[in-house]
Design a protein around this motif. Structure first.
Motif, mmCIF file in Angstrom:
data_model
loop_
_atom_site.group_PDB
_atom_site.id
_atom_site.type_symbol
_atom_site.label_atom_id
_atom_site.label_comp_id
_atom_site.label_asym_id
_atom_site.label_seq_id
_atom_site.Cartn_x
_atom_site.Cartn_y
_atom_site.Cartn_z
ATOM 1 N N GLU A 176 0.943 -1.122 -0.116
ATOM 2 C CA GLU A 176 0.129 0.086 -0.124
ATOM 3 C C GLU A 176 1.078 1.341 -0.180
ATOM 4 O O GLU A 176 0.222 2.428 -0.311
ATOM 5 C CB GLU A 176 -1.117 0.001 1.291
ATOM 6 C CG GLU A 176 -1.893 -1.073 1.179
ATOM 7 C CD GLU A 176 -1.448 -2.141 1.647
ATOM 8 O OE1 GLU A 176 -0.393 -2.625 1.911
ATOM 9 O OE2 GLU A 176 -2.106 -3.435 1.359
ATOM 10 N N PHE A 177 2.129 1.217 0.006
ATOM 11 C CA PHE A 177 3.040 2.401 0.557
ATOM 12 C C PHE A 177 3.223 3.125 -0.942
ATOM 13 O O PHE A 177 3.309 4.466 -0.865
ATOM 14 C CB PHE A 177 4.443 2.257 1.082
ATOM 15 C CG PHE A 177 5.126 3.391 1.248
ATOM 16 C CD1 PHE A 177 6.233 3.833 0.596
ATOM 17 C CD2 PHE A 177 4.552 4.069 2.414
ATOM 18 C CE1 PHE A 177 6.855 4.962 0.816
ATOM 19 C CE2 PHE A 177 5.338 5.216 2.715
ATOM 20 C CZ PHE A 177 6.563 5.691 1.948
ATOM 21 N N GLN A 178 3.157 2.516 -1.899
ATOM 22 C CA GLN A 178 3.109 3.096 -3.244
ATOM 23 C C GLN A 178 2.194 4.100 -3.397
ATOM 24 O O GLN A 178 2.206 5.324 -3.830
ATOM 25 C CB GLN A 178 2.962 2.010 -4.264
ATOM 26 C CG GLN A 178 3.929 1.971 -5.621
ATOM 27 C CD GLN A 178 3.401 0.944 -6.649
ATOM 28 O OE1 GLN A 178 2.893 -0.286 -6.241
ATOM 29 N NE2 GLN A 178 3.137 1.342 -7.681
ATOM 30 N N ASN A 179 0.902 3.739 -2.845
ATOM 31 C CA ASN A 179 -0.233 4.615 -2.888
ATOM 32 C C ASN A 179 -0.116 5.646 -1.916
ATOM 33 O O ASN A 179 -0.084 6.934 -2.064
ATOM 34 C CB ASN A 179 -1.637 4.027 -2.729
ATOM 35 C CG ASN A 179 -2.745 4.647 -2.926
ATOM 36 O OD1 ASN A 179 -2.580 5.537 -3.623
ATOM 37 N ND2 ASN A 179 -3.782 4.196 -2.432
ATOM 38 N N ILE A 180 0.264 5.244 -0.726
ATOM 39 C CA ILE A 180 0.318 6.250 0.464
ATOM 40 C C ILE A 180 1.199 7.226 0.435
ATOM 41 O O ILE A 180 1.045 8.402 0.420
ATOM 42 C CB ILE A 180 0.297 5.287 1.665
ATOM 43 C CG1 ILE A 180 -0.701 4.432 2.139
ATOM 44 C CG2 ILE A 180 1.112 6.274 3.003
ATOM 45 C CD1 ILE A 180 -0.304 3.505 3.237
ATOM 46 N N GLY A 181 2.416 6.486 0.013
ATOM 47 C CA GLY A 181 3.627 7.934 -0.153
ATOM 48 C C GLY A 181 3.428 8.699 -1.345
ATOM 49 O O GLY A 181 3.694 10.020 -1.012
ATOM 50 N N THR A 182 2.947 8.320 -2.417
ATOM 51 C CA THR A 182 2.543 9.444 -3.383
ATOM 52 C C THR A 182 1.449 10.323 -3.022
ATOM 53 O O THR A 182 1.497 11.467 -3.378
ATOM 54 C CB THR A 182 1.873 8.291 -4.740
ATOM 55 O OG1 THR A 182 3.154 7.415 -4.822
ATOM 56 C CG2 THR A 182 2.152 9.417 -5.815
ATOM 57 N N LEU A 183 0.408 9.616 -2.402
ATOM 58 C CA LEU A 183 -0.753 10.699 -1.966
ATOM 59 C C LEU A 183 -0.313 11.636 -0.891
ATOM 60 O O LEU A 183 -0.564 12.964 -1.094
ATOM 61 C CB LEU A 183 -1.790 9.716 -1.223
ATOM 62 C CG LEU A 183 -3.034 9.979 -1.239
ATOM 63 C CD1 LEU A 183 -3.612 10.146 -2.421
ATOM 64 C CD2 LEU A 183 -3.813 9.003 -0.207
#
Lengths: 454, 309, 285
Positions: free
Chosen positions: A410-417
């Motif tokens: 999920e960090f791909q999404n979290i970090g970019t967000l």
């Protein structure tokens, strides 16, 4: 008249197209397998592609590459493996991807393949020579799933000439407070000289990487042991405010468009006095054909604050074998060829020792030729890589691995967000704290949806 | 059309020989092809939209969740709502901007003057370049906050230097895309303009009409069908605008330039969420259909009114 | 749908001599150069060293080099170029073969269903391609068309067909009814009417449609990158492959782009000829 000419032209196109289609479709080489490798377009990979002919002549195995930008590649290969794979034998993956893909059984464990090597071959390859922390980052359940092609940590670059002119001296182990003071003194925006360049290009791997190291070294972390997001914790807020304000006050304009490449260019053109970023830039910054300040570059360790833990990152672009590959043995041959000591020597013979893929083997750093070519920064790079521990990168215990990222899918999404929200703060259209509280909400929701939180 | 039941058989034969039958035969291959190629992916998208499937978490795949993805997208997701608004604003601006620009270019190129062929080729050129490449060039060359050419001109006019992509992201995207799409509009409108005969123009001039009146009363109405075509087609393409945002602003800062296609891309490539991205796609289809239907009604009404004969 | 405007055929153009004509012409030149400038810049950048290409402020005078072009050819440009030509050409031809009869039918044999047919055709383009990436991948893998040129041609044809139908229908419908009636009275069949009468009169529209179709296929990226791998990659995929997050690539990318645009501009130039001639609609009879 016009019509018949047109019709003839049309027919011609159809005929030619069909001919080529048929012709190429018919050509089908049998015999030795062809490996298909998905890769990114980084300088070391380009060299690898150029040297592939040596691999083919040694083993008779042909190699084809599909080159794409990192994010596109990740999306494409993820979509491919998640729908059954079949397109690639070898994928270029990073320390973020490997444990996740290993868990999903998308990569094959290399442990049994290494075990099958003859004692002589194993000794030549010498797996223990590969930097231990990097191997750790590429493992899952104590088994190795990829071999590193090149590795990096992060460090501080500074312009010695500008420092000397301002009567300043950069310590070998600076703190962020010192960096801020230097930046204040060296920032001359009216003459397009800036105190420091830091990434603020949205992206978990762009803005997110240095930001996370700053959060770590200020004593903060992304999640506590119960997986609750800590974005509004005092340490996280302090670190983020520090980072954003440093850029806004003494950093480069256009920060939200500045990733590695933009800051490197600014540094190489003498437009910024300091830059904290990946160690791979060292070679390019000291290359007179690529940098206008090649002789003036100074090196220091990445800045720390409250704790040295997690202050400098660990990343390795690595080669892994896809589980759906039909040529696993051939792929393993390529993997071990491209990461062997002989390969390093091949590169050195072709482009000189400074161009050798860094951050993979301890022996590289003991090599006299390499030390001569890369002396000024080699020690810092090696020490940084030896001390960047993905399992211990925060002041307080964390439930995740990874230094400059959180090793969950999920960090791909979290970090970019989160970095997107913070980019608005860098651009001045919102405050850091409101960006962080918005992010906290969003991340909490994502973690609930993914099942980490109830 | 009703046929007496008794004549049905004879009628069928006659029908097969008639124009109507011929018309359908001509149409069928294209329609059948489209159905085959587009409906299967659409049905599958619909199917996925009722499931939960995270690409990177194989244990979260193909789970039936009914309308949950739609519920989230339409009622809970604040970013999707922002994306809808952004999409409408940005698309409308680009369509209008490129239409006006394209019309201006078409009018200019409709005259006879030396080197007209070259001028036309230069004006069409932007459309040949891949959008992402255009965006990279414009981001670095024009919009760079320190040395971009736009700022160079801007500061020479006495204004403060601006970080365009950070401070005026929507405007920057709109400007870049308008430049790219003006040739598209120009191509279609030029075809229409060239069809307006000189006799009609001469007659208008003899009646004492000036260029402005000629434009309003004759040119514009006769161009009506082509403007309609250009706007409708252009809108369908521009709604899917992606490359410029991907390269220049990454949907930001924050979510200021996050449009529906870009958000769907983030959902599938960042969150690896097939279910939600499929639902977003389906919602997008519905939204676009509504907008297209409204647009069509407005256009046909205004142009049907303006016809002179 | 759109009203068929009644218009008289254009007579051959006579040069205009209006006041302010010179000013307008100069304005046109200036605008054309301004519009073309970024494209010109891309081509210029292709001849720079990477350091020059990334220099701020932008460098206008530099020593040209061909090193980027050789890098482009080393990266297997020819294969990608070949694929793109086949894909763009093949899909355009197929779209025309399917779409011209359909446009003919909708223009000259309209029924009360015509508006609905046209709406439906357009609606096939309303699903954002990005929302159907996984479905496309899954379907194409299932039918064995993944990473094949045939598969991509079929797909691009479906993407371009609505464009062909809509545009050609407009051009067809715009022709004066009398010509058509005159031809059919003579007992000519559809193919005859299409090739002997309708198409010659709408060559400009045809050329514009074909050009747009080729360009859309030529520059399409999302589907190409996801549905192709080592065998059927296209130029957009090739160009994007030069992007890197660790290193300078601007000059090489510009070289790749120049090599991607050049053939299209050439083809466009040639299509221009019929555009120019046909756009003045020639003599009707």
């Amino acid at each position: 008249m016009r019509v018949s000419r047109f019709a003839v032209g049309l027919c011609g196109v159809i005929v030619v197209s069909l001919a080529v289609l048929v012709g190429v479709g018919a050509a089908h080489t049998k015999g030795q397998p062809t490996l298909t490798i998905a890769t990114v377009n980084n300088p070391d990979m380009i060299v690898m592609q150029a040297l592939s002919s040596k691999f083919t002549s040694k083993y008779g195995i042909k190699v084809k590459y599909v080159t794409l930008p990192e994010n596109t590649l990740r999306q494409k290969v993820t979509s491919d493996v998640a729908t059954g794979g079949g397109q690639f034998d070898i994928a270029t993956v990073g320390t973020y991807d490997v444990p996740i893909w290993a868990k999903n059984k998308w990569l094959v464990s290399l442990q049994p393949m290494f075990a099958k090597l003859s004692p002589a071959a194993a000794k030549t390859y010498d797996l223990n020579d590969v930097i231990q922390k990097v191997r750790l980052g590429l493992s899952y359940n104590n088994a190795l799933y990829a071999v590193p092609f090149y590795g990096e940590s992060s460090m501080t670059y500074y312009n010695k000439k500008l420092f000397a002119a301002a009567g300043l001296k950069m310590p070998l182990h600076p703190t962020w407070d010192q960096i801020q003071k230097f930046a204040a003194k060296l920032n001359k925006s009216s003459s397009n000289q800036y105190g420091i360049c830091l990434r603020a290009l949205p992206g978990w791997g762009e803005f997110g990487a240095p930001l996370t190291t700053v959060v770590n070294t200020f004593g903060g972390q992304w999640f506590n042991t119960k997986w609750e997001p800590q974005l509004t914790s005092p340490a996280f807020e302090k670190a983020t405010n520090f980072y954003v304000n440093l850029i806004r006050k003494y950093g480069e304009p256009g920060a939200t468009s500045s990733g590695f490449t933009e800051c490197e260019t600014a540094m190489a053109q003498g437009k910024t006095a300091m830059w904290v970023d990946a160690t791979v830039a060292a070679g390019q910054l000291t290359d007179p054909s690529k940098s206008q300040v090649a002789k003036d570059i100074g090196f220091a360790y990445a800045p720390t604050e409250v704790t040295p833990l997690g202050s400098h990152w660990l990343w390795a672009w690595s080669l892994g074998i896809e589980a759906s590959s039909k040529n696993k043995d051939a792929a393993f041959k390529f993997l071990t060829w491209a990461t062997s000591r002989d390969y390093l020597k091949l590169v050195a013979d072709k482009n000189g020792w400074a161009a050798v893929p860094p951050g993979t083997r301890v022996s590289t750093y003991k090599n006299a030729n390499y030390k001569k070519a890369a002396g000024a920064f080699a020690n810092i790079v090696l020490n940084s890589m030896l001390t960047a521990d993905p399992t211990h990168s925060t002041l307080h215990k964390a439930p995740y691995v990874g230094v400059q990222f959180v090793g969950i899918p999920e960090f791909q999404n979290i970090g970019t967000l989160v970095t997107q929200n913070l980019a608005a703060a860098v651009a001045g259209s919102t405050s850091v704290d409101s960006a962080l509280s918005l992010s906290q909400q969003q991340v909490t929701r994502i973690m609930k949806q993914a099942g980490y939180l109830k | 059309m009703t046929r007496p039941a008794a004549e049905a058989a004879r009628g069928r034969l006659a029908f097969l020989r008639s124009e109507r039958a011929g018309g359908i035969v001509l149409l069928l291959p294209a329609l059948a092809y489209l159905v085959l190629m587009t409906q299967a992916p659409f049905v599958l998208t619909l199917w996925y939209s009722f499931h939960r499937w995270i690409l990177t978490s194989p244990d979260l795949s193909h789970i039936w969740v009914g309308l949950d993805n739609y519920r989230y997208t339409l009622t809970e997701d604040p970013i999707f709502r922002t994306a809808v608004v952004n999409t409408l604003v940005i698309t409308a601006s680009i369509v209008i901007g490129s239409l006006v620009l394209g019309l201006a270019f078409a009018l200019l190129l409709n005259r006879t003057f030396p080197l007209r062929g070259i001028a036309r080729a230069l004006m069409i050129a932007p459309f040949f370049v891949m959008p992402t490449v255009n965006a990279v060039v414009q981001k670095n060359l024009f919009l760079n906050p320190i040395f971009g050419l736009v700022n160079w001109v801007w500061t020479s006019l006495g204004f403060h230097r601006i970080d365009w992509l950070a401070v005026h992201p929507k405007f920057s995207i709109i400007a870049m895309a308008t430049w790219q799409w003006a040739p598209f509009m120009m191509l279609i409108l030029l075809a229409g303009l060239q069809g307006i005969s000189d006799e009609v123009r001469e007659a208008a001039r003899i009646d004492g009409a000036g260029p402005v009146v000629e434009f309003r009363r004759i040119t514009l109405p006769l161009l009506g069908p082509y403007i309609e075509l250009a706007v409708l087609l252009g809108m369908i393409y521009i709604l899917q605008l992606f490359g410029e945002i991907y390269v220049a602003t990454q949907g930001g800062p924050g979510t200021q330039t996050t449009t529906i296609p870009y958000y769907i891309y983030q959902t599938i490539s960042q969150a690896n969420d097939v279910g939600t991205s499929s639902a977003q796609g389906v919602v997008a289809v519905i939204l676009v259909s509504i907008v297209a239907a409204l647009l069509l009604r407005v256009l046909t009404r205004s142009f049907r009114k303006g016809l002179t004969s | 749908m759109s009203a068929v405007a009644t218009r008289t055929a254009a007579v051959p153009r006579r040069p205009r001599l209006r006041p302010g004509s010179l000013a307008l012409t100069l304005l046109t030149y200036v605008l054309a150069l301004l519009v073309f400038f970024p494209v010109l810049w891309t081509v210029l950048t292709a001849f720079k060293k990477e350091a020059d290409a990334a220099a701020t402020p932008p460098v206008f005078l530099f020593k040209p080099t061909l090193v980027n072009f050789s890098a482009v050819f080393d990266a297997d440009y020819v294969r990608y170029f070949e694929n793109t030509v086949i894909l763009a050409g093949g899909s355009t031809v197929l779209a025309l073969v399917l779409g011209l009869p359909a446009a003919y039918s909708l223009a000259y044999h309209p029924s009360r269903h015509t508006p609905q047919v046209l709406s439906w055709v357009l609606s096939t383009k309303m699903l954002p391609v990005v929302g159907a990436l996984i479905p496309f991948i899954v379907i194409y893998k299932r039918v064995g068309l993944y990473d094949t040129r045939v598969g991509m041609i079929l797909l691009y044809t479906a993407l371009n067909l609505p464009l062909v139908i809509w545009m050609m229908r407009s051009f067809f419908a715009d022709l004066p009814r009398e010509i058509l009636e005159a031809a059919t009275v003579d007992g000519a069949g559809f193919l005859r009417v299409l090739t002997r009468i309708v198409m010659p009169l709408t060559t400009p529209g045809l050329a514009a449609t074909a050009l747009l179709s080729v360009i859309f296929s030529w520059n399409e990226f999302l589907l190409a990158v996801n549905l192709t791998a080592a065998k059927s990659g296209t130029l957009p995929v090739f160009i994007s492959g030069f992007q890197t997050s660790e290193g300078l690539f601007f000059a090489k990318m510009s070289a790749a782009s120049t090599m991607a645009i050049a053939p299209v501009i050439l083809a466009g130039w040639l299509a221009q000829r019929s555009l120019v001639r046909g756009l003045t609609f020639g003599a009707v009879k």
